[in-house]
Motif scaffolding. Structure first.
Motif, PDB file in Angstrom:
ATOM      1  N   SER A   1      16.407  34.565  -9.828  1.00  0.00           N
ATOM      2  CA  SER A   1      16.159  33.730  -8.647  1.00  0.00           C
ATOM      3  C   SER A   1      14.713  33.769  -8.148  1.00  0.00           C
ATOM      4  O   SER A   1      14.399  33.124  -7.162  1.00  0.00           O
ATOM      5  CB  SER A   1      17.101  34.134  -7.517  1.00  0.00           C
ATOM      6  N   PHE A   2      13.855  34.535  -8.806  1.00  0.00           N
ATOM      7  CA  PHE A   2      12.455  34.579  -8.371  1.00  0.00           C
ATOM      8  C   PHE A   2      11.533  34.734  -9.568  1.00  0.00           C
ATOM      9  O   PHE A   2      11.945  35.156 -10.645  1.00  0.00           O
ATOM     10  CB  PHE A   2      12.211  35.690  -7.358  1.00  0.00           C
ATOM     11  N   LYS A   3      10.271  34.399  -9.327  1.00  0.00           N
ATOM     12  CA  LYS A   3       9.231  34.558 -10.340  1.00  0.00           C
ATOM     13  C   LYS A   3       8.034  35.221  -9.675  1.00  0.00           C
ATOM     14  O   LYS A   3       7.563  34.761  -8.632  1.00  0.00           O
ATOM     15  CB  LYS A   3       8.821  33.199 -10.903  1.00  0.00           C
ATOM     16  N   VAL A   4       7.563  36.296 -10.273  1.00  0.00           N
ATOM     17  CA  VAL A   4       6.351  36.944  -9.790  1.00  0.00           C
ATOM     18  C   VAL A   4       5.176  36.159 -10.370  1.00  0.00           C
ATOM     19  O   VAL A   4       4.962  36.147 -11.575  1.00  0.00           O
ATOM     20  CB  VAL A   4       6.275  38.421 -10.221  1.00  0.00           C
ATOM     21  N   ASN A   5       4.439  35.475  -9.499  1.00  0.00           N
ATOM     22  CA  ASN A   5       3.298  34.675  -9.945  1.00  0.00           C
ATOM     23  C   ASN A   5       2.107  35.551 -10.281  1.00  0.00           C
ATOM     24  O   ASN A   5       1.445  35.355 -11.294  1.00  0.00           O
ATOM     25  CB  ASN A   5       2.927  33.650  -8.878  1.00  0.00           C
ATOM     26  N   ASN A   6       1.827  36.500  -9.409  1.00  0.00           N
ATOM     27  CA  ASN A   6       0.749  37.448  -9.660  1.00  0.00           C
ATOM     28  C   ASN A   6       0.896  38.628  -8.717  1.00  0.00           C
ATOM     29  O   ASN A   6       1.622  38.561  -7.729  1.00  0.00           O
ATOM     30  CB  ASN A   6      -0.639  36.799  -9.533  1.00  0.00           C
ATOM     31  N   TYR A   7       0.204  39.685  -9.071  1.00  0.00           N
ATOM     32  CA  TYR A   7       0.206  40.887  -8.235  1.00  0.00           C
ATOM     33  C   TYR A   7      -1.092  41.640  -8.457  1.00  0.00           C
ATOM     34  O   TYR A   7      -1.793  41.430  -9.448  1.00  0.00           O
ATOM     35  CB  TYR A   7       1.420  41.783  -8.544  1.00  0.00           C
ATOM     36  N   PHE A   8      -1.378  42.527  -7.529  1.00  0.00           N
ATOM     37  CA  PHE A   8      -2.549  43.386  -7.617  1.00  0.00           C
ATOM     38  C   PHE A   8      -2.135  44.751  -7.105  1.00  0.00           C
ATOM     39  O   PHE A   8      -1.505  44.848  -6.039  1.00  0.00           O
ATOM     40  CB  PHE A   8      -3.696  42.822  -6.776  1.00  0.00           C
ATOM     41  N   ILE A   9      -2.434  45.799  -7.857  1.00  0.00           N
ATOM     42  CA  ILE A   9      -2.162  47.166  -7.410  1.00  0.00           C
ATOM     43  C   ILE A   9      -3.448  47.968  -7.510  1.00  0.00           C
ATOM     44  O   ILE A   9      -4.243  47.769  -8.426  1.00  0.00           O
ATOM     45  CB  ILE A   9      -1.011  47.826  -8.207  1.00  0.00           C
ATOM     46  N   ASN A  10      -3.650  48.864  -6.544  1.00  0.00           N
ATOM     47  CA  ASN A  10      -4.885  49.629  -6.473  1.00  0.00           C
ATOM     48  C   ASN A  10      -4.565  51.054  -6.026  1.00  0.00           C
ATOM     49  O   ASN A  10      -4.055  51.249  -4.918  1.00  0.00           O
ATOM     50  CB  ASN A  10      -5.846  48.957  -5.496  1.00  0.00           C
ATOM     51  N   PRO A  11      -4.844  52.053  -6.875  1.00  0.00           N
ATOM     52  CA  PRO A  11      -4.502  53.430  -6.499  1.00  0.00           C
ATOM     53  C   PRO A  11      -5.357  53.950  -5.344  1.00  0.00           C
ATOM     54  O   PRO A  11      -6.546  53.681  -5.274  1.00  0.00           O
ATOM     55  CB  PRO A  11      -4.778  54.219  -7.781  1.00  0.00           C
ATOM     56  N   ALA A  12      -4.701  54.678  -4.449  1.00  0.00           N
ATOM     57  CA  ALA A  12      -5.409  55.327  -3.347  1.00  0.00           C
ATOM     58  C   ALA A  12      -5.532  56.825  -3.616  1.00  0.00           C
ATOM     59  O   ALA A  12      -6.581  57.423  -3.384  1.00  0.00           O
ATOM     60  CB  ALA A  12      -4.681  55.093  -2.029  1.00  0.00           C
ATOM     61  N   ARG A  13      -4.423  57.403  -4.117  1.00  0.00           N
ATOM     62  CA  ARG A  13      -4.424  58.845  -4.391  1.00  0.00           C
ATOM     63  C   ARG A  13      -3.357  59.127  -5.441  1.00  0.00           C
ATOM     64  O   ARG A  13      -2.267  58.562  -5.391  1.00  0.00           O
ATOM     65  CB  ARG A  13      -4.124  59.613  -3.111  1.00  0.00           C
ATOM     66  N   ILE A  14      -3.685  59.985  -6.377  1.00  0.00           N
ATOM     67  CA  ILE A  14      -2.729  60.422  -7.390  1.00  0.00           C
ATOM     68  C   ILE A  14      -2.817  61.942  -7.444  1.00  0.00           C
ATOM     69  O   ILE A  14      -3.883  62.499  -7.710  1.00  0.00           O
ATOM     70  CB  ILE A  14      -3.049  59.837  -8.781  1.00  0.00           C
ATOM     71  N   ALA A  15      -1.711  62.598  -7.176  1.00  0.00           N
ATOM     72  CA  ALA A  15      -1.655  64.060  -7.241  1.00  0.00           C
ATOM     73  C   ALA A  15      -0.714  64.449  -8.379  1.00  0.00           C
ATOM     74  O   ALA A  15       0.419  63.988  -8.427  1.00  0.00           O
ATOM     75  CB  ALA A  15      -1.156  64.639  -5.924  1.00  0.00           C
ATOM     76  N   VAL A  16      -1.215  65.271  -9.297  1.00  0.00           N
ATOM     77  CA  VAL A  16      -0.408  65.734 -10.424  1.00  0.00           C
ATOM     78  C   VAL A  16      -0.500  67.242 -10.464  1.00  0.00           C
ATOM     79  O   VAL A  16      -1.590  67.811 -10.411  1.00  0.00           O
ATOM     80  CB  VAL A  16      -0.915  65.150 -11.764  1.00  0.00           C
ATOM     81  N   THR A  17       0.665  67.878 -10.534  1.00  0.00           N
ATOM     82  CA  THR A  17       0.706  69.324 -10.666  1.00  0.00           C
ATOM     83  C   THR A  17       1.903  69.688 -11.529  1.00  0.00           C
ATOM     84  O   THR A  17       3.032  69.321 -11.204  1.00  0.00           O
ATOM     85  CB  THR A  17       0.758  70.030  -9.298  1.00  0.00           C
TER      86      THR A  17
END
Length: 160
Positions: free
Chosen positions: A86-102
């Motif tokens: 029922s929907f179509k993703v036309n476009n998107y933008f993602i931008n990391p702010a913080r990534i914590a890995v331990t």
């Protein structure tokens, strides 16, 4: 004129190192986790429910503004299956702010914006949304799996 040029040159020499010190350098582990986030969004855009399901932990829980309680993996997959036609993703933008890995845990905070069209033809409606997203990953048997997430859309401004 020479004084203005000197001031600008000195200013640039002071500002550039400051900007560089605030920019983020990601470790290999952080980059690997961010690639998963990017892959997840691409699978979602393409309607690949099986691909997303393979990335999600069996004990997954998610919470957003649509549901009063967190949803499980099976509820998320069921919801996605019912909505994908029922929907179509036309476009998107993602931008990391913080990534914590331990060890075997990771938390990713990022901003998103997207444009979706619901319906077709004269009934089509387009939605623009942006906000903040946090995802929690756990690593099992060498594979990162999405354990939980929470989406917080930006509040829409009302016309006054």
């Amino acid at each position: 004129m020479k004084n203005i040029f000197k001031i600008m040159l000195i200013s640039m020499m002071l500002i550039v190192p400051l900007v560089k010190s605030y920019s983020q350098e990601w470790s290999m582990a952080q980059k690997d986790v961010w690639k998963l986030v990017e892959k997840e969004w691409e699978l979602w855009k393409n309607g690949d429910v099986d691909g997303i399901s393979a990335m999600v932990h069996e004990k997954y829980q998610a919470w957003n503004n649509e549901f009063p309680l967190p949803v499980s993996k099976s509820q998320m997959i069921e919801h996605f299956n019912s909505m994908k036609g029922s929907f179509k993703v036309n476009n998107y933008f993602i931008n990391p702010a913080r990534i914590a890995v331990t060890g075997n845990s990771a938390v990713v905070d990022y901003f998103y914006s997207l444009n979706i069209t619901f319906g077709e033809g004269d009934n089509a409606k387009t939605l623009d949304e942006s906000g903040r997203y946090v995802e929690f990953y756990t690593k099992e048997e060498g594979k990162w799996l999405l354990l939980g997430d929470m989406m917080v859309p930006d509040e829409e401004e009302e016309d006054e």
